[in-house]
Design an enzyme around this catalytic site. Structure first.
Site, PDB file in Angstrom:
ATOM      1  N   SER A   1     -78.372  13.804  74.849  1.00  0.00           N
ATOM      2  CA  SER A   1     -78.316  12.812  75.902  1.00  0.00           C
ATOM      3  C   SER A   1     -77.807  13.913  76.912  1.00  0.00           C
ATOM      4  O   SER A   1     -76.000  14.007  77.164  1.00  0.00           O
ATOM      5  CB  SER A   1     -76.774  11.881  76.127  1.00  0.00           C
ATOM      6  OG  SER A   1     -76.898  10.746  77.545  1.00  0.00           O
TER       7      SER A   1
ATOM      8  N   HIS B   1     -82.179  13.791  76.888  1.00  0.00           N
ATOM      9  CA  HIS B   1     -82.514  12.093  77.384  1.00  0.00           C
ATOM     10  C   HIS B   1     -81.666  12.309  78.109  1.00  0.00           C
ATOM     11  O   HIS B   1     -80.856  12.780  78.741  1.00  0.00           O
ATOM     12  CB  HIS B   1     -81.446  11.346  76.111  1.00  0.00           C
ATOM     13  CG  HIS B   1     -81.391   9.762  75.917  1.00  0.00           C
ATOM     14  ND1 HIS B   1     -82.296   9.253  76.034  1.00  0.00           N
ATOM     15  CD2 HIS B   1     -80.597   9.602  77.280  1.00  0.00           C
ATOM     16  CE1 HIS B   1     -82.149   7.919  76.635  1.00  0.00           C
ATOM     17  NE2 HIS B   1     -80.812   8.041  77.021  1.00  0.00           N
TER      18      HIS B   1
ATOM     19  N   ASP C   1     -80.495   9.824  81.617  1.00  0.00           N
ATOM     20  CA  ASP C   1     -79.944   8.805  82.338  1.00  0.00           C
ATOM     21  C   ASP C   1     -80.163   8.596  83.403  1.00  0.00           C
ATOM     22  O   ASP C   1     -79.634   9.494  84.010  1.00  0.00           O
ATOM     23  CB  ASP C   1     -78.307   8.855  81.259  1.00  0.00           C
ATOM     24  CG  ASP C   1     -78.809   8.170  80.118  1.00  0.00           C
ATOM     25  OD1 ASP C   1     -79.186   7.304  79.433  1.00  0.00           O
ATOM     26  OD2 ASP C   1     -77.628   8.378  79.246  1.00  0.00           O
TER      27      ASP C   1
ATOM     28  N   MET D   1     -79.671   6.646  86.198  1.00  0.00           N
ATOM     29  CA  MET D   1     -78.678   5.003  86.852  1.00  0.00           C
ATOM     30  C   MET D   1     -78.203   4.397  87.863  1.00  0.00           C
ATOM     31  O   MET D   1     -78.311   5.764  88.317  1.00  0.00           O
ATOM     32  CB  MET D   1     -77.111   5.308  86.631  1.00  0.00           C
ATOM     33  CG  MET D   1     -76.590   5.210  84.680  1.00  0.00           C
ATOM     34  SD  MET D   1     -75.323   5.354  84.368  1.00  0.00           S
ATOM     35  CE  MET D   1     -75.154   6.020  82.787  1.00  0.00           C
TER      36      MET D   1
ATOM     37  N   HIS E   1     -84.205   7.598  80.323  1.00  0.00           N
ATOM     38  CA  HIS E   1     -84.221   6.018  79.813  1.00  0.00           C
ATOM     39  C   HIS E   1     -83.840   5.581  81.642  1.00  0.00           C
ATOM     40  O   HIS E   1     -82.564   5.239  82.209  1.00  0.00           O
ATOM     41  CB  HIS E   1     -82.585   6.583  79.667  1.00  0.00           C
ATOM     42  CG  HIS E   1     -81.858   4.994  79.362  1.00  0.00           C
ATOM     43  ND1 HIS E   1     -80.273   5.503  78.679  1.00  0.00           N
ATOM     44  CD2 HIS E   1     -82.478   3.689  79.359  1.00  0.00           C
ATOM     45  CE1 HIS E   1     -80.265   3.382  78.439  1.00  0.00           C
ATOM     46  NE2 HIS E   1     -81.211   3.304  78.515  1.00  0.00           N
TER      47      HIS E   1
ATOM     48  N   MET F   1     -82.051   3.016  83.583  1.00  0.00           N
ATOM     49  CA  MET F   1     -81.146   2.559  84.138  1.00  0.00           C
ATOM     50  C   MET F   1     -80.966   1.467  84.989  1.00  0.00           C
ATOM     51  O   MET F   1     -80.097   1.968  86.247  1.00  0.00           O
ATOM     52  CB  MET F   1     -79.883   2.457  83.167  1.00  0.00           C
ATOM     53  CG  MET F   1     -79.263   2.968  81.667  1.00  0.00           C
ATOM     54  SD  MET F   1     -78.689   3.473  80.291  1.00  0.00           S
ATOM     55  CE  MET F   1     -79.118   4.820  81.468  1.00  0.00           C
TER      56      MET F   1
ATOM     57  N   MET G   1     -79.825   0.413  72.926  1.00  0.00           N
ATOM     58  CA  MET G   1     -78.606   0.382  73.293  1.00  0.00           C
ATOM     59  C   MET G   1     -77.325   0.263  72.226  1.00  0.00           C
ATOM     60  O   MET G   1     -76.931  -1.409  72.181  1.00  0.00           O
ATOM     61  CB  MET G   1     -78.578  -0.254  74.683  1.00  0.00           C
ATOM     62  CG  MET G   1     -79.085   0.661  75.880  1.00  0.00           C
ATOM     63  SD  MET G   1     -79.020   2.055  76.066  1.00  0.00           S
ATOM     64  CE  MET G   1     -77.145   2.287  76.206  1.00  0.00           C
TER      65      MET G   1
ATOM     66  N   PHE H   1     -71.890   4.479  80.631  1.00  0.00           N
ATOM     67  CA  PHE H   1     -71.353   5.749  80.545  1.00  0.00           C
ATOM     68  C   PHE H   1     -71.555   6.770  79.655  1.00  0.00           C
ATOM     69  O   PHE H   1     -71.907   5.346  78.478  1.00  0.00           O
ATOM     70  CB  PHE H   1     -69.423   5.289  81.019  1.00  0.00           C
ATOM     71  CG  PHE H   1     -69.432   4.026  81.874  1.00  0.00           C
ATOM     72  CD1 PHE H   1     -68.911   5.198  83.059  1.00  0.00           C
ATOM     73  CD2 PHE H   1     -69.277   2.978  82.382  1.00  0.00           C
ATOM     74  CE1 PHE H   1     -69.279   4.804  84.511  1.00  0.00           C
ATOM     75  CE2 PHE H   1     -69.617   2.478  83.822  1.00  0.00           C
ATOM     76  CZ  PHE H   1     -69.256   3.112  84.914  1.00  0.00           C
ATOM     77  N   GLY H   2     -70.855   7.329  79.580  1.00  0.00           N
ATOM     78  CA  GLY H   2     -70.653   8.221  78.268  1.00  0.00           C
ATOM     79  C   GLY H   2     -69.605   7.963  77.972  1.00  0.00           C
ATOM     80  O   GLY H   2     -68.535   7.127  77.774  1.00  0.00           O
ATOM     81  N   GLY H   3     -69.750   8.014  76.030  1.00  0.00           N
ATOM     82  CA  GLY H   3     -68.150   8.012  75.176  1.00  0.00           C
ATOM     83  C   GLY H   3     -67.646   6.978  75.043  1.00  0.00           C
ATOM     84  O   GLY H   3     -66.328   6.657  74.562  1.00  0.00           O
TER      85      GLY H   3
ATOM     86  N   ASP I   1     -79.013   4.884  70.881  1.00  0.00           N
ATOM     87  CA  ASP I   1     -78.485   5.208  72.715  1.00  0.00           C
ATOM     88  C   ASP I   1     -76.696   5.215  72.534  1.00  0.00           C
ATOM     89  O   ASP I   1     -76.558   3.646  72.866  1.00  0.00           O
ATOM     90  CB  ASP I   1     -79.284   5.199  73.260  1.00  0.00           C
ATOM     91  CG  ASP I   1     -78.756   5.375  74.876  1.00  0.00           C
ATOM     92  OD1 ASP I   1     -77.672   7.225  74.260  1.00  0.00           O
ATOM     93  OD2 ASP I   1     -78.972   5.656  75.635  1.00  0.00           O
ATOM     94  N   GLY I   2     -75.629   5.728  72.156  1.00  0.00           N
ATOM     95  CA  GLY I   2     -74.270   5.321  72.643  1.00  0.00           C
ATOM     96  C   GLY I   2     -73.480   5.129  71.571  1.00  0.00           C
ATOM     97  O   GLY I   2     -73.238   4.133  69.857  1.00  0.00           O
ATOM     98  N   GLY I   3     -72.391   6.243  71.460  1.00  0.00           N
ATOM     99  CA  GLY I   3     -71.927   6.242  70.699  1.00  0.00           C
ATOM    100  C   GLY I   3     -71.157   6.250  68.816  1.00  0.00           C
ATOM    101  O   GLY I   3     -71.346   6.486  67.972  1.00  0.00           O
TER     102      GLY I   3
ATOM    103  N   GLY J   1     -74.833  12.316  73.339  1.00  0.00           N
ATOM    104  CA  GLY J   1     -73.851  12.774  74.246  1.00  0.00           C
ATOM    105  C   GLY J   1     -72.831  13.053  73.876  1.00  0.00           C
ATOM    106  O   GLY J   1     -72.700  14.500  73.363  1.00  0.00           O
ATOM    107  N   SER J   2     -71.609  12.748  74.465  1.00  0.00           N
ATOM    108  CA  SER J   2     -70.524  12.900  73.844  1.00  0.00           C
ATOM    109  C   SER J   2     -69.963  13.858  73.272  1.00  0.00           C
ATOM    110  O   SER J   2     -69.633  15.140  73.530  1.00  0.00           O
ATOM    111  CB  SER J   2     -69.391  12.415  74.779  1.00  0.00           C
ATOM    112  OG  SER J   2     -69.604  10.729  73.571  1.00  0.00           O
TER     113      SER J   2
HETATM  114  C1  DX5 Z   1     -75.478   5.273  78.167  1.00  0.00           C
HETATM  115  C2  DX5 Z   1     -76.166   6.288  78.105  1.00  0.00           C
HETATM  116  C3  DX5 Z   1     -76.144   7.252  76.782  1.00  0.00           C
HETATM  117  C4  DX5 Z   1     -74.858   7.961  76.496  1.00  0.00           C
HETATM  118  C5  DX5 Z   1     -74.372   8.485  74.926  1.00  0.00           C
HETATM  119  O1  DX5 Z   1     -75.397   4.294  79.129  1.00  0.00           O
HETATM  120  O2  DX5 Z   1     -77.472   5.454  78.072  1.00  0.00           O
HETATM  121  O3  DX5 Z   1     -77.382   8.180  76.753  1.00  0.00           O
HETATM  122  O4  DX5 Z   1     -74.875   8.681  78.196  1.00  0.00           O
HETATM  123  O5  DX5 Z   1     -73.109   9.146  75.534  1.00  0.00           O
HETATM  124  P1  DX5 Z   1     -72.678   8.925  74.388  1.00  0.00           P
HETATM  125  O6  DX5 Z   1     -73.235   9.870  72.922  1.00  0.00           O
HETATM  126  O7  DX5 Z   1     -71.328   9.607  74.931  1.00  0.00           O
HETATM  127  O8  DX5 Z   1     -72.269   7.242  73.462  1.00  0.00           O
HETATM  128 ZN    ZN Z   2     -79.383   7.069  77.116  1.00  0.00          ZN
END
Ligand code: DX5
Ligand code: ZN
Length: 225
Positions: A8, A33, A35, A37, A67, A69, A138, A144-146, A176-178, A198-199
């Protein structure tokens, strides 16, 4: 279906995005991936189709999983398809009557996915499952990431996996996420096809080492079944 790790790029270094993506792909990620926004559907604002096109021109050849959003979907989907996206996912909360846009994205030659926010019941997309290529679960609130993985996402994944088997369907399940090295092995046991990270990936000093660690967590779990 092989399990894929998609990087991501929300957590990549935007100051040298092409280089960072080249590095993560050379280190073993199966694709990126992307993102998008709009500071409307979600509070954050990121990158658009011009960046996707620039990455292709730069020489990025990997799978690009977009993706959206965003509250606007149809025009953006078309712009991303023309800019080199391989798959485009949008949120069912934005477009509850999704059939028209699903057909449009397929017509543009891209795979099509539907995303579900943590509070959106999976039943909301059941009728679209035969038409789509992937469902994006999700596991954090988008924006947000992280953030921390929301455990109830596992129930949603199970529901989707059960429907897939019961109806003989072939859509992929993406989460996707965490995600990180600690919760990956549990997820590997839940019929997930695409792990979006991502993070926990871009935060590593050595991407290869981190991707190998992720894959070892996925395999460990398969071996113990
Ligand atoms: C959140 C994004 C994710 C995010 C995942 O809105 O859609 O793709 O970047 O990042 P991590 O792995 O840091 O949760
Ligand atoms: Zn995403």
């Amino acid at each position: 279906m092989a399990q894929k790790i998609l990087a991501s790029i929300l957590s990549a270094d935007f100051a040298c995005l092409g280089d960072d993506i080249s590095k993560v792909i050379a280190s073993g990620a199966d694709g990126i991936h992307f993102d998008v926004m709009d500071n409307n559907f979600v509070p954050n604002l990121t990158i658009g189709p011009d960046v996707c096109r620039a990455l292709r021109s730069y020489g990025i050849e990997c799978h690009i999983d977009v993706h959206l959003m965003t509250n606007s979907v149809a025009n953006l989907a078309e712009m991303f398809a023309k800019a080199g996206a391989n798959a485009i996912t949008f949120h069912v909360e934005v477009v509850p009557n999704a059939s028209g846009i699903i057909d449009k994205i397929k017509g543009l030659g891209c795979k099509v996915g539907l995303a579900l926010n943590p509070d959106t019941p999976p039943e909301m997309i059941t009728k679209f499952l035969p038409e789509i290529d992937l469902v994006l679960v999700m596991s954090v609130n988008p924006g947000f990431g992280g953030q921390k993985f929301i455990p109830s996402s596992l129930d949603k994944i199970k529901y989707l996996a059960d429907v897939r088997v019961a109806q003989g369907l072939s859509f992929e399940i993406a989460v996707d996420g965490g995600l990180n090295e600690t919760n990956l092995s549990e997820l590997a046991n839940h019929s997930v096809d695409n792990f979006i990270i991502g993070s926990a990936l871009f935060g590593a000093a050595d991407y290869s080492e981190r991707i190998n660690l992720f894959r070892s967590k996925l395999c460990q779990n398969l071996d113990s079944n």
